[in-house]
Scaffold this active site. Structure first.
Site, PDB file in Angstrom:
ATOM      1  N   ASP A 146       0.818  -1.214   0.000  1.00 30.23           N
ATOM      2  CA  ASP A 146       0.000   0.000   0.000  1.00 30.23           C
ATOM      3  C   ASP A 146       0.850   1.261   0.000  1.00 30.23           C
ATOM      4  O   ASP A 146       2.038   1.241   0.370  1.00 30.23           O
ATOM      5  CB  ASP A 146      -0.950  -0.001   1.203  1.00 30.23           C
ATOM      6  N   ASP A 183       8.645   4.375  -1.147  1.00 30.87           N
ATOM      7  CA  ASP A 183       7.888   3.808  -0.008  1.00 30.87           C
ATOM      8  C   ASP A 183       6.623   3.136  -0.507  1.00 30.87           C
ATOM      9  O   ASP A 183       5.610   3.782  -0.659  1.00 30.87           O
ATOM     10  CB  ASP A 183       7.582   4.947   0.965  1.00 30.87           C
ATOM     11  N   GLU A 199       0.034  -1.222   5.813  1.00 27.65           N
ATOM     12  CA  GLU A 199       1.090  -0.720   6.701  1.00 27.65           C
ATOM     13  C   GLU A 199       0.890   0.764   6.992  1.00 27.65           C
ATOM     14  O   GLU A 199       1.081   1.221   8.111  1.00 27.65           O
ATOM     15  CB  GLU A 199       2.470  -0.941   6.056  1.00 27.65           C
TER      16      GLU A 199
HETATM   17 ZN   LIG Z   1       6.634   2.419   4.174  1.00 25.13          ZN
END
Ligand SMILES: [Zn+2]
Length: 497
Positions: free
Chosen positions: A121, A154, A188
């Site tokens: 995610d 990320d 997360e």
């Molecule tokens: Zn992350």
């Protein structure tokens, strides 16, 4: 007179001996960076960057889950197509909705496993931030020497790089020395339960895990003044997270005839007490180890101080506390983030509230923070409401054993100029769910970035350089290929909670 002279002589000699002892204990200068090149026998597979771009185009935003569930389905489909050997060989399970668990059985079934984490995610990009992006965040555009988009840092780069490495190794009919688990959470970024569910499942199966590696700190240049090499910071612990509400109540009434005590006045005094009574500062192991690890690059005087923390810790601590980032490494921080009071400019509110956000240093419990606040505020009129969200700090993982050494060696193998140092994570990762399964839980994303890139995580213009992405694939391949301890089996015993 003679007595005085001999006293002075003795004192001088004593001081000299002291200086010599300190100098002897000074950190040695760190060895020059190794000149070896990255392992030449592993080449990142062609087309890897395009596959990452395709993953970036799938907007797996967990904030809106489960409305975004179709995007996660689409990502899973993309993974099946992009990595056929992985999907033909590794056992695959779906847990807690869209979290993925892959099991790659190793040669030695009794050896403690290697568990790699990444998350599917991403955080959203709000409309008002769109004009600040040089390229659209979900188009996976390759331009000006970078791949742009949400998730390039990320954390889709970690996820895709792990699968690229596995796919390439499987092409050589490789079987890992120990079993490898790949765990890709789907929530997360919203502190969800996907990775926690996998941890519970593995615990239930009695799985032995030698090392856990998740995203976290990175390979960054310019973080430490005076250190002219990139530092690979490996997070060995995470600070905890706690929100508390302070509430002051009063009679209320008209503001033309105010009493001595008002709800806002009481709350303001309480907040001032919180500010002037911080939790005590101390140097926890990860921070001391980090300073020692990078200390070898410093001047002789600084090396003397860092090599003799038993004596110079207060000095080093006050130096570190001069910046907010340094201060956050030294104590549990407690700071107000939300204020609620009053509706009308001429009416005294009957209650006033403040939300305090605390970040807990390993070793400080949420109960200890509440107790500290009661003492600091010392006002029975102030209620401290129970926390709505509590995440205790994690234990500190070992840095002295074979697992950390194996990880450090692999980092230096792929990044020969890097200085490896343990560090303390300020934020949270999915790795925290695995601390009861292994004493070796590390948080390091093998991506080479600069200090200026750090705001791109969750910020505008998230991007990755193709060469940095290739290094990530190479790193995971090198890590998967080797044993994580002496012969794989000596890496760890299952951790205790
Ligand atoms: Zn992350």
């Amino acid at each position: 007179m003679r007595r005085l002279c001999s006293l002075i002589l003795t004192a001088t000699a004593g001081a000299l001996v002291g200086v010599l002892i300190l100098a002897a204990r000074a950190l040695p200068p760190s060895p020059p960076p190794s000149l070896g090149s990255a392992p030449a026998d592993f080449r990142p597979p062609p087309g890897a960057l395009e596959r990452l771009a395709a993953a970036i185009r799938v907007p797996t935003v967990s904030r809106d889950y489960p409305a975004t569930a179709p995007a996660f389905d689409a990502l899973h489909e993309l993974l099946r197509e992009a990595f056929p050997r992985v999907h033909a060989t590794l056992q695959q399970e779906r847990v807690a909705g869209h979290t993925l668990l892959y099991t790659w059985h190793g040669r030695d079934a009794s050896a403690p496993a290697l568990l790699l984490l990444a998350h599917q995610d991403v955080v959203p990009v709000d409309d008002e931030r769109l004009p600040h992006w040089q390229q659209p965040p979900f188009d996976g555009v390759n331009a000006d020497g970078y791949l742009w988009g949400r998730g390039t840092l990320d954390d889709k780069s970690s996820l895709m790089a792990q699968l690229e490495a596995a796919e390439a190794l499987l092409g050589d009919a490789f079987v890992p020395p120990q079993t490898i688990y790949l765990v890709f959470g789907h929530d997360e970024e919203v502190s969800g339960s996907g990775a926690a569910a996998v941890a519970a499942l593995l615990a239930e199966r009695g799985t032995r895990i030698g090392m856990v590696l998740d995203e976290g700190l990175t390979l960054t240049e310019g973080v430490f003044p005076g250190v002219n090499r990139p530092v690979a910071l490996v997070g060995v612990a995470e600070k905890g997270y706690l929100n508390l509400t302070l509430r002051a109540s009063a009679a209320g009434g008209h503001s033309s005839m105010p009493p001595q005590d008002t709800a806002i006045g009481r709350l303001a005094a309480a907040l001032d007490a919180v500010r002037t009574h911080p939790m005590p500062a101390r140097m926890e192991t990860p921070v001391a180890d980090m300073l020692r690890s990078v200390g070898g690059e410093r001047s002789w005087l600084q090396r003397v101080a860092l090599g003799n923390l038993w004596l110079f810790e207060p000095l080093v601590r006050s130096e570190l506390a001069r910046t907010p980032a340094g201060g956050a490494m030294l104590r549990t921080t407690v700071t107000p983030t939300i204020l609620r009071a009053g509706l009308k400019d001429n009416v005294l509110p009957q209650s006033a509230e403040a939300v305090l956000n605390a970040r807990l240093l390993p070793g400080d419990s949420s109960d200890a923070v509440v107790a500290h606040l009661h003492t600091a505020i010392d006002d029975p009129a102030i209620e401290i409401l129970p926390a709505t969200e509590v995440r205790e700090a994690t234990p500190v993982s070992e840095t002295s054993g074979t697992a950390f050494r194996a990880l450090s060696d692999r980092i230096v193998e792929v990044f020969p100029d890097a200085l490896v140092a343990p560090g303390l994570m300020m934020g949270g990762t999915d790795a925290r769910h695995f601390v009861t399964l292994s004493r070796h839980v590390y948080r390091f994303q093998p991506v080479r970035i600069t200090l200026a890139d750090l705001p791109r995580f969750h910020g505008d213009d998230e991007r990755i350089a193709p060469a940095a992405y290739e290094d990530m694939i190479r790193f995971y391949a090198v890590l998967m290929r080797g044993a994580i301890g002496d012969g794989g089996a000596a890496a760890a015993t299952p951790g205790t909670p």
